[in-house]
Design an enzyme around this catalytic site. Structure first.
Site, PDB file in Angstrom:
ATOM      1  N   GLU A   1      -3.739  -0.536   7.862  1.00 40.12           N
ATOM      2  CA  GLU A   1      -2.600  -0.184   8.737  1.00 40.12           C
ATOM      3  C   GLU A   1      -2.816  -0.768  10.114  1.00 40.12           C
ATOM      4  O   GLU A   1      -3.912  -0.680  10.676  1.00 40.12           O
ATOM      5  CB  GLU A   1      -2.464   1.333   8.928  1.00 40.12           C
TER       6      GLU A   1
ATOM      7  N   ASN B   1      -7.672   1.322   9.577  1.00 41.02           N
ATOM      8  CA  ASN B   1      -6.395   1.482  10.291  1.00 41.02           C
ATOM      9  C   ASN B   1      -6.682   1.484  11.785  1.00 41.02           C
ATOM     10  O   ASN B   1      -7.522   2.257  12.249  1.00 41.02           O
ATOM     11  CB  ASN B   1      -5.728   2.814   9.932  1.00 41.02           C
TER      12      ASN B   1
ATOM     13  N   ARG C   1       0.865  -1.183   0.000  1.00 37.98           N
ATOM     14  CA  ARG C   1       0.000   0.000   0.000  1.00 37.98           C
ATOM     15  C   ARG C   1       0.899   1.229   0.000  1.00 37.98           C
ATOM     16  O   ARG C   1       1.691   1.413   0.934  1.00 37.98           O
ATOM     17  CB  ARG C   1      -0.921  -0.034   1.221  1.00 37.98           C
TER      18      ARG C   1
ATOM     19  N   GLU D   1      -7.486   8.185   6.109  1.00 38.67           N
ATOM     20  CA  GLU D   1      -7.838   8.751   7.407  1.00 38.67           C
ATOM     21  C   GLU D   1      -8.341  10.188   7.332  1.00 38.67           C
ATOM     22  O   GLU D   1      -7.678  11.114   7.849  1.00 38.67           O
ATOM     23  CB  GLU D   1      -6.639   8.666   8.361  1.00 38.67           C
TER      24      GLU D   1
ATOM     25  N   TYR E   1      -4.891   1.354  15.798  1.00 40.00           N
ATOM     26  CA  TYR E   1      -3.673   1.406  16.613  1.00 40.00           C
ATOM     27  C   TYR E   1      -3.888   1.191  18.107  1.00 40.00           C
ATOM     28  O   TYR E   1      -3.100   0.522  18.751  1.00 40.00           O
ATOM     29  CB  TYR E   1      -2.951   2.741  16.380  1.00 40.00           C
TER      30      TYR E   1
ATOM     31  N   HIS F   1      -2.742  10.912   0.991  1.00 38.59           N
ATOM     32  CA  HIS F   1      -2.240  10.593   2.330  1.00 38.59           C
ATOM     33  C   HIS F   1      -1.625  11.885   2.900  1.00 38.59           C
ATOM     34  O   HIS F   1      -0.447  11.959   3.188  1.00 38.59           O
ATOM     35  CB  HIS F   1      -1.242   9.438   2.265  1.00 38.59           C
TER      36      HIS F   1
HETATM   37  C1  FCB Z   1      -1.564   6.696  10.763  1.00 35.46           C
HETATM   38  C2  FCB Z   1      -1.090   7.251   9.438  1.00 35.46           C
HETATM   39  C3  FCB Z   1       0.242   6.716   8.997  1.00 35.46           C
HETATM   40  C4  FCB Z   1       1.196   6.525  10.158  1.00 35.46           C
HETATM   41  C5  FCB Z   1       0.545   5.808  11.304  1.00 35.46           C
HETATM   42  C6  FCB Z   1       1.443   5.553  12.481  1.00 35.46           C
HETATM   43  O1  FCB Z   1      -2.453   7.588  11.349  1.00 35.46           O
HETATM   44  O2  FCB Z   1      -2.009   6.959   8.419  1.00 35.46           O
HETATM   45  O3  FCB Z   1       0.739   7.558   8.002  1.00 35.46           O
HETATM   46  O4  FCB Z   1       1.761   7.720  10.515  1.00 35.46           O
HETATM   47  O5  FCB Z   1      -0.587   6.499  11.719  1.00 35.46           O
END
Ligand code: FCB
Length: 467
Positions: free
Chosen positions: A373, A315, A101, A189, A317, A144
């Site tokens: 992600e 995505n 990607r 995002e 985290y 992006h």
């Molecule tokens: C996301 C972004 C990516 C990267 C990660 C850690 O929010 O899409 O570019 O910075 O976080």
């Protein structure tokens, strides 16, 4: 030497002795049609910001502004991928990764009048041709975060016209690259672009106003909706989708006020983006949280925004524990004694599973999902030519297990891209935060496989060898 893949194939590597990564035998991740890849983004890796006619982006301006990015870092050189792309593709292919990607830098490919920049476009043509040669499935993000500065000078995402300029850009790229892209992602995002860029100013362009955030979001989503039919017309065989970051919010207590706070957290982080896309409406709770911030929406906009998608990129985290702020909103109450990453983000794989299964119940028309992600930053150090990133290995394994659980619960998830292929420019945190499975020495641009990369490669090799 730009890439060293020898460790992947070296049977006597001490790292190959123990394997804390490979998923259990009954995991759906062994299915060969579950795409496993890695992700990057243009501004974070390319560098070469003044070359071949590239115009300035909002991130060039923002990172050059004192105090905006840790240590004053900028993307001027980054991983020098613009010059090292061939070796980087070899590195990716050498690891056996099946998907890549990447994103296109809008300021590289057209000027303010919309005239194509041949040199910039050719860079992506060469890159995609090489990826195809290696049999790698390509997911290409159009936006992006690196908006051309000349568009910001005319109001950026606060100006409705930017959405139409985005559709022109999508038109150009999909005509130029038709047939060489497997999946187009319009935006990465939009939450971050709108909220961090225009709502609290932590990201470029650095404006801080709640009303701006909702209006910028509307224009971003409109840009997406205008681009989808253009992409469909120009490149019918590829998939079309969008990438949303999602956040898990949990309540600090059983009290109704805290439960409501957790709900509002998820409305603000998830429903703000997903409801317009998948239901054609903004969540009304958002405007209870932020009274008076309703964006200006013109007739037909919500229909445009909710055009059917072939895939939804997710995505994920971390999770955030929240309580009521005593008024209309929520406040974070950080949990003690939980595992965190170098970013301070809490490691919480169950949040990914729970959000995915929740979306399946909430959205009747949820498209097939790719995790576009997931990953973590750690303070990785090279020692004797090796990087032992054991927390990342465990992180990836646990999040892949959460994905497997969501698949078992009936969510259609077709693949997973880890963030990131290599250490890179982590926005407001510069180069200090290392997210890669490949280590980058920024002084020499030498790439070194971290142990996580070796183990991902080992798994992919074993999976590939299965009949
Ligand atoms: C996301 C972004 C990516 C990267 C990660 C850690 O929010 O899409 O570019 O910075 O976080």
């Amino acid at each position: 030497m730009a890439n060293d893949t020898s460790a992947v194939l070296d049977p006597v590597s001490p790292h190959s002795l123990a394997d804390p990564f490979t998923p259990p035998a009954d995991s759906s991740l062994w299915r060969k049609n579950f795409l496993l890849g890695a992700a990057t983004a243009a501004y974070q890796i390319e560098g070469a910001i003044h070359e071949d006619g590239r115009l300035p982006s909002i991130w060039d301006t923002f990172s050059a502004t004192p105090g905006k990015v840790l240590a004053g870092d900028t993307g001027a050189v980054a991983c020098d991928h613009y010059h090292r792309w061939e070796a980087d593709v070899d590195l990716l292919a050498g690891l056996g990764l099946e998907g890549y990607r990447l994103s296109i830098a809008w300021p590289r490919v057209m000027d303010a009048a919309g005239t194509p920049n041949r040199k910039g476009i050719d860079f992506y043509k060469r890159l995609l041709a090489r990826l195809k040669e290696k049999g790698i499935t390509t997911f290409v993000t159009l936006y992006h975060w690196d908006l051309p500065q000349h568009l910001e000078d005319r109001g950026g995402w606060l100006n409705r016209d930017t959405a139409y300029r985005f559709a022109d850009y999508a038109d150009l790229m999909s005509r130029e690259l038709a047939g060489s892209v497997d999946a187009w992602g319009t935006l990465n995002e939009p939450w971050c672009s709108a909220y961090l860029g225009y709502g609290n100013g932590h990201h470029a362009p650095g404006l801080a106003n709640g009303r701006f955030a909702t209006q910028a979001m509307h224009h971003l989503l409109l840009a997406h909706g205008l681009a989808v039919p253009v992409l469909r017309a120009n490149d019918p065989r590829s998939q079309k989708g969008i990438v949303a970051n999602i956040g898990r919010g949990t309540a600090n207590s059983d009290s109704a006020a805290d439960q409501r706070a957790a709900h509002l957290f998820e409305v603000q982080h998830n429903a703000w983006v997903l409801d317009p896309l998948l239901k054609g409406e903004y969540p009304q709770d958002l405007f209870e949280l932020w009274p008076g911030t309703e964006p200006l929406v013109l007739d037909g906009d919500m229909k445009t925004i909710s055009a059917p998608l072939d895939f939804l990129g997710i995505n994920y985290y971390f999770r955030t524990n929240v309580a009521s702020d005593g008024a209309h909103g929520f406040k974070e109450v950080p949990l003690e004694g939980v595992e965190r990453t170098q970013m301070g983000w809490e490691v919480h794989p169950d949040g990914l599973r729970d959000l995915l299964t929740g979306f399946k119940d909430t959205y009747a028309n949820l498209p097939p999902i790719y995790i576009t992600e997931n990953g973590m930053a750690s303070d990785d150090q090279l020692s004797d030519g090796k990087v032992d990133d054991s927390q990342r290995i465990s992180f990836l394994k646990r999040h892949l297990a959460a994905v497997d659980e969501a698949i078992t619960a009936g969510v259609e998830i077709r693949g997973y891209f880890l963030w990131s292929l290599m250490d890179n420019f982590e926005w407001a945190f510069g180069y200090e935060r290392r997210f890669g499975i490949v280590h980058v020495d920024y002084a020499t641009q030498k790439r070194t496989l971290k142990r996580s990369a070796e183990l991902v490669a080992k798994f992919l090799k074993e999976r590939g060898a299965r009949t």
